[in-house]
Design a protein around this motif. Structure first.
Motif, PDB file in Angstrom:
ATOM      1  N   LEU A   1       0.970  -1.176  -0.131  1.00 56.06           N
ATOM      2  CA  LEU A   1       0.059   0.172  -0.219  1.00 56.06           C
ATOM      3  C   LEU A   1       0.801   1.346   0.004  1.00 56.06           C
ATOM      4  O   LEU A   1       1.629   1.478   0.749  1.00 56.06           O
ATOM      5  N   GLN A   2       0.779   2.096  -1.121  1.00 56.70           N
ATOM      6  CA  GLN A   2       1.535   3.136  -0.997  1.00 56.70           C
ATOM      7  C   GLN A   2       0.630   4.407  -0.536  1.00 56.70           C
ATOM      8  O   GLN A   2      -0.504   4.497  -1.055  1.00 56.70           O
ATOM      9  N   VAL A   3       0.902   5.300   0.252  1.00 56.89           N
ATOM     10  CA  VAL A   3       0.061   5.947   0.908  1.00 56.89           C
ATOM     11  C   VAL A   3       0.853   7.472   1.006  1.00 56.89           C
ATOM     12  O   VAL A   3       2.050   7.422   1.157  1.00 56.89           O
TER      13      VAL A   3
ATOM     14  N   PRO B   1       4.297   6.537   3.538  1.00 63.21           N
ATOM     15  CA  PRO B   1       4.808   5.153   4.057  1.00 63.21           C
ATOM     16  C   PRO B   1       4.258   4.076   2.995  1.00 63.21           C
ATOM     17  O   PRO B   1       3.379   4.381   2.245  1.00 63.21           O
ATOM     18  N   ASN B   2       5.120   3.277   2.837  1.00 63.23           N
ATOM     19  CA  ASN B   2       4.739   2.040   2.026  1.00 63.23           C
ATOM     20  C   ASN B   2       4.865   0.662   2.607  1.00 63.23           C
ATOM     21  O   ASN B   2       5.807   0.357   3.326  1.00 63.23           O
ATOM     22  N   LEU B   3       3.691   0.031   2.993  1.00 69.64           N
ATOM     23  CA  LEU B   3       3.392  -1.013   3.595  1.00 69.64           C
ATOM     24  C   LEU B   3       3.284  -2.319   2.755  1.00 69.64           C
ATOM     25  O   LEU B   3       2.537  -2.267   1.824  1.00 69.64           O
TER      26      LEU B   3
ATOM     27  N   ILE C   1      -3.822   9.982   0.188  1.00 69.89           N
ATOM     28  CA  ILE C   1      -3.951   9.213  -1.299  1.00 69.89           C
ATOM     29  C   ILE C   1      -3.503   7.891  -1.088  1.00 69.89           C
ATOM     30  O   ILE C   1      -2.253   7.696  -0.552  1.00 69.89           O
ATOM     31  N   ILE C   2      -4.178   6.725  -1.245  1.00 75.58           N
ATOM     32  CA  ILE C   2      -3.974   5.355  -1.423  1.00 75.58           C
ATOM     33  C   ILE C   2      -3.941   4.469  -2.477  1.00 75.58           C
ATOM     34  O   ILE C   2      -5.062   4.555  -3.331  1.00 75.58           O
ATOM     35  N   THR C   3      -2.913   3.880  -2.764  1.00 78.56           N
ATOM     36  CA  THR C   3      -2.635   3.099  -4.172  1.00 78.56           C
ATOM     37  C   THR C   3      -2.142   1.849  -3.540  1.00 78.56           C
ATOM     38  O   THR C   3      -1.121   1.591  -2.983  1.00 78.56           O
ATOM     39  N   PRO C   4      -3.008   0.552  -3.978  1.00 75.33           N
ATOM     40  CA  PRO C   4      -2.583  -0.661  -3.708  1.00 75.33           C
ATOM     41  C   PRO C   4      -1.724  -1.395  -4.783  1.00 75.33           C
ATOM     42  O   PRO C   4      -2.041  -1.119  -6.228  1.00 75.33           O
ATOM     43  N   HIS C   5      -0.799  -2.285  -4.420  1.00 77.02           N
ATOM     44  CA  HIS C   5      -0.085  -3.061  -5.641  1.00 77.02           C
ATOM     45  C   HIS C   5       0.310  -4.330  -5.038  1.00 77.02           C
ATOM     46  O   HIS C   5       0.320  -4.549  -3.934  1.00 77.02           O
ATOM     47  N   PHE C   6       0.209  -5.188  -6.003  1.00 75.00           N
ATOM     48  CA  PHE C   6       0.696  -6.564  -5.802  1.00 75.00           C
ATOM     49  C   PHE C   6       2.428  -6.828  -5.682  1.00 75.00           C
ATOM     50  O   PHE C   6       2.938  -6.036  -6.525  1.00 75.00           O
TER      51      PHE C   6
END
Length: 404
Positions: free
Chosen positions: A106-108, A202-204, A350-355
């Motif tokens: 998750l890129q926030v 943060p990138n979690l 702003i939230i962006t999910p990635h595999f």
């Protein structure tokens, strides 16, 4: 239930085993009776829903057992849900091939949009002419200083007031001076605006179905007063606890079979508020101003969504004036100072999910490519038959003699 001399009807009340004894004449015949739930409806529904799956249905006491091997873990859940509609207890023994639990990153971006407007107005007046000597200031900014008062005797016998010097170290942003009457003024009239500020990025990474959290801030101590004993022996006991504050994010991703990422997110931004602090037993306990939100959304990989509208609006205004002069109808504005500060900030998340796919063992990640090489473009290797490079252009004296 005996319906005739040769007919008996049995009604099963619950699943189980029992024995019935029937007398005919002088002899008796025992019969073992087994009562089972009707599984035909369940089997029919499972075959209609999953025609390509081999699912066996059986019963054990009050429970229904599902056995077999299916092709997908989602089939296991759906089959159990169908069987639960026909029985109170379902034992799901269906097996599915193991699948890799995907990992989600998750890129926030936490940003605060500060719409603060700062207005400043102040005035400094000074005069060193022969008729008037003095200064007037709102004392908000540094004002010009008049030199040492040493008056000389004029031709008419009156003291000459125009020889006094004035030193100004801060001309503010507007400076006016009339040399014919030796009257000057410095004004401050400013207005400023602030813009967006990134608080944290943060990138979690976590696996599907597991919770991950992030905190950029700290913990502040606050005392908790409790008492021990009772009556005259009661004594206060002070213990210190810690409460977190700062930029926090808690999220739980769940990857659906159709590729959607179900996100449950809870962003929070908090800060210590000493304006609303409390003083208890000599301890200063600050309040916490918090802006938080909690929501659930479905996104595909790479899609983004924003959470906005968390506004913190505050207005602070300070006014100063010279008594008497500051109350004049029109000219009184030159003898007043005003400082108005409006704090109007909005929190944006702003939230962006990635595999996330890890690298194979021993594989190194690709390094970033440089747009230009340090030593220029690469040249092809020189052929052995190619002539050696020669020097072209002017040069100094070259001696062909032997070197001693």
């Amino acid at each position: 239930m005996v319906v005739s001399l040769r007919e008996v009807v049995l009604n099963g009340k619950a699943p189980g085993n029992t024995t019935i004894m029937i007398w005919h004449g002088e002899s008796v015949s025992p019969y073992e009776i087994t009562v089972q739930p009707d599984l035909s409806e369940i089997q029919k529904q499972l075959r209609a829903t999953f025609p390509n799956e081999q699912i066996e249905v059986s019963s054990s006491r009050d429970a229904i057992l599902l056995n077999g091997v299916v092709t997908d873990a989602e089939v296991v859940k759906q089959a159990a849900a169908i069987a639960a509609a026909y029985a109170e207890s379902v034992v799901n023994l269906l097996q599915a091939p193991p699948t890799e639990n995907p990992q989600v990153m998750l890129q926030v971006k936490f940003a605060t949009i500060d719409r603060t407007n700062l207005s400043q107005l102040g005035a400094n007046l000074f005069s060193v002419n022969n008729s008037l000597l003095g200064t007037a200031t709102t004392q908000q900014f540094q004002f010009p200083r008049i030199g040492q008062l040493q008056f000389s005797q004029g031709a008419d016998g009156q003291p000459d007031l125009g020889n006094t010097s004035v030193s100004a170290s801060d001309l503010l942003n507007l400076f006016l001076f009339r040399p014919d009457i030796n009257i000057g003024a410095t004004l401050r009239l400013m207005q400023s605006k602030n813009l967006l500020e990134i608080l944290a990025e943060p990138n979690l990474i976590t696996v599907s179905g597991r919770e991950a959290s992030f905190l950029a801030g700290g913990e502040f101590p606050f005392p908790v007063i409790s008492s021990t004993g009772s009556g005259a022996q009661a004594a206060p006991v002070v213990t210190v606890q810690f409460r977190p504050f700062g930029v926090r994010l808690v999220f739980t991703p769940t990857v659906e079979p159709n590729g959607l990422i179900h996100l449950k997110v809870r962003p929070e931004v908090s800060a210590l508020d000493f304006a609303n602090a409390l003083t208890i037993q000599g301890f200063l306990i600050p309040a916490i101003s918090t802006r938080t939100a909690e929501t659930e959304v479905d996104l595909r990989e790479g899609e983004s969504f924003a959470i906005a509208g968390l506004i913190d609006n505050r207005v602070t205004q300070v006014m100063n004036k010279i008594p008497g002069l500051g109350d004049l109808p029109i000219l009184g504005h030159l003898f007043r100072s005003r400082n108005t500060q409006k704090s109007n900030s909005e929190l944006l998340v702003i939230i962006t999910p990635h595999f996330v796919k890890p690298f194979a063992a021993g594989a190194a990640p690709a390094l970033p490519e440089f747009p230009e090489g340090f030593l220029g473009p690469e040249q092809a290797p020189r052929s052995p038959a190619a002539p050696l490079p020669t020097f072209i252009g002017p040069r100094g004296h070259e001696s062909s003699g032997a070197t001693p």
